[in-house]
Motif scaffolding. Sequence first.
Motif, PDB file in Angstrom:
ATOM      1  N   GLY A 132      70.283  43.673  44.580  1.00 17.04           N
ATOM      2  CA  GLY A 132      68.956  43.076  44.737  1.00 17.04           C
ATOM      3  C   GLY A 132      68.843  42.182  45.959  1.00 17.04           C
ATOM      4  N   GLU A 133      69.940  42.057  46.730  1.00 12.38           N
ATOM      5  CA  GLU A 133      69.939  41.146  47.877  1.00 12.38           C
ATOM      6  C   GLU A 133      68.846  41.483  48.893  1.00 12.38           C
ATOM      7  N   LEU A 134      68.557  42.772  49.058  1.00 15.86           N
ATOM      8  CA  LEU A 134      67.540  43.174  50.048  1.00 15.86           C
ATOM      9  C   LEU A 134      66.154  43.312  49.417  1.00 15.86           C
ATOM     10  N   GLY A 135      66.040  43.011  48.131  1.00 18.28           N
ATOM     11  CA  GLY A 135      64.741  43.145  47.454  1.00 18.28           C
ATOM     12  C   GLY A 135      64.438  44.601  47.161  1.00 18.28           C
ATOM     13  N   ASP A 136      63.139  44.913  47.104  1.00 14.51           N
ATOM     14  CA  ASP A 136      62.740  46.301  46.814  1.00 14.51           C
ATOM     15  C   ASP A 136      62.938  47.171  48.050  1.00 14.51           C
ATOM     16  N   VAL A 137      63.475  48.366  47.849  1.00  9.29           N
ATOM     17  CA  VAL A 137      63.669  49.282  48.980  1.00  9.29           C
ATOM     18  C   VAL A 137      62.316  49.831  49.417  1.00  9.29           C
TER      19      VAL A 137
ATOM     20  N   VAL B 214      65.360  49.335  54.820  1.00  8.25           N
ATOM     21  CA  VAL B 214      64.527  48.135  54.882  1.00  8.25           C
ATOM     22  C   VAL B 214      64.095  47.785  53.464  1.00  8.25           C
ATOM     23  N   GLY B 215      64.365  46.543  53.075  1.00  8.25           N
ATOM     24  CA  GLY B 215      63.926  46.060  51.760  1.00  8.25           C
ATOM     25  C   GLY B 215      62.907  44.948  51.926  1.00  8.25           C
ATOM     26  N   SER B 216      62.374  44.461  50.795  1.00  8.15           N
ATOM     27  CA  SER B 216      61.349  43.417  50.872  1.00  8.15           C
ATOM     28  C   SER B 216      61.939  42.072  51.289  1.00  8.15           C
ATOM     29  N   LYS B 217      63.282  41.916  51.216  1.00 10.37           N
ATOM     30  CA  LYS B 217      63.887  40.626  51.598  1.00 10.37           C
ATOM     31  C   LYS B 217      64.847  40.745  52.776  1.00 10.37           C
TER      32      LYS B 217
END
Length: 389
Positions: A145-150, A250-253
Amino acid sequence: MRKLRVGLIGCGNIALNGHIPAYLETPERFEIVAVADPFETQRELGLVKARLTPRDGYSDPLELIKRSDIDLIDICTPQHLHRELIEAAAEAGHNIVCEKPLAAVPADASAAIHAAKKAGVKLAVIHNYLFFPEVVAAKRILDSGELGDVRVVTVNFLGVVDSMGASGFKPKWRHDYASSGGGVLMDMIHGVYLANHFLGSPTQRVSAHVTSHTQGDEVESLALCRLESGDSAALVNIGWGYGHGGIDIVGSKGRLRVNYENFGTCPWSAFENMVVTVGSDTRVEPVNFEPNSESIHDKIRWSIAAALVDIADAIEHEKLSVASGEIGLEVLEMTLASYASAATGQSITVPLETSSPLHIKGVSGIKDLDFTSSAKDSPVRKHKLFGLN
Ligand SMILES: NC(=O)c1ccc[n+]([C@@H]2O[C@H](COP(=O)([O-])OP(=O)(O)OC[C@H]3O[C@@H](n4cnc5c(N)ncnc54)[C@H](O)[C@@H]3O)[C@@H](O)[C@H]2O)c1
């Protein structure tokens, strides 16, 4: 731990350089007991590599399948031959592992899955790039979950080497759409299943630009595909030649990037680094490699061994393998949907309807699809790919 006795069918390049060495390096899990190939030169190479005597070499794979001392049939032939062999192996009660793609035609893949289900045996596909250490590391970061939503996945394999098939068989079978089911995209379906794996949610729609830069070739040399899954999408760019490689997510975070040597294409170019950015912090993520797994041959052999062990675990513990027959069918349909989109100028919904000519005949079914007037001059038609006029 149970040791599986393996009967291997098709003694070409991937069997000789990938599967057989992988089995020999994992003696605690596997023992090769027989090989089959109708072409004598290839069969002999297989026997020598597997350290077997001619007694355990078969010109007819159906004779090998009849043996009762086998726990796993491993199919390493070109894809148009997979269905018949899977059906025969399932009927004989053997578990099956099959090279990618599961088939050249979705209806064949469906029939193979059905045969395995009916017989109560396992069917798994070799999606070995899922076991590359950088792929495992990237997926672990996404799952944390570190990068948020893909949101966006980009897989670039634009520097693929056009590999010849075994010299004792048909070296150019990858350029014959009736055997291969497609060109560089079908061969490097690895990019499609990687994108699907990283997106983490089912692909619903596919669109693509597909063309050939080789005069007179029947299959594509370049495919730029977009897989849509709700608000997320993957771009899968695959081509024979000298283009760039690498994976971006690219994620949301945050984001991550996997680089290969000189921005080249994996596995021909060695892994270089994985760069992770979360908010304003950037780090180079450590990725652990097995010793000597950096050359292309080592990396392929090592990843195939990991995929085979995953399948052995699935058999032993009665669980799903990482790449089941169903996943094999799903990514095959995305691949064919890319071809159909490029030919018709439309987005294609997946899974395909079972009544669709694309499902029933694979690329040969494209000519039966509806063409918009704007797609009449699409590169797929202009270059008469896949038997189109
Ligand atoms: N996972 C990977 O990284 C990877 C890499 C390369 C190839 N592959 C896949 O492996 C499969 C084989 O590819 P390859 O490069 O080894 O091809 P190849 O041409 O080198 O070998 C094919 C072999 O199949 C044999 N064969 C043909 N008809 C047969 C039959 N009826 N019964 C048994 N054997 C038969 C041929 O004699 C030949 O030895 C393809 O599906 C390909 O997509 C996977």
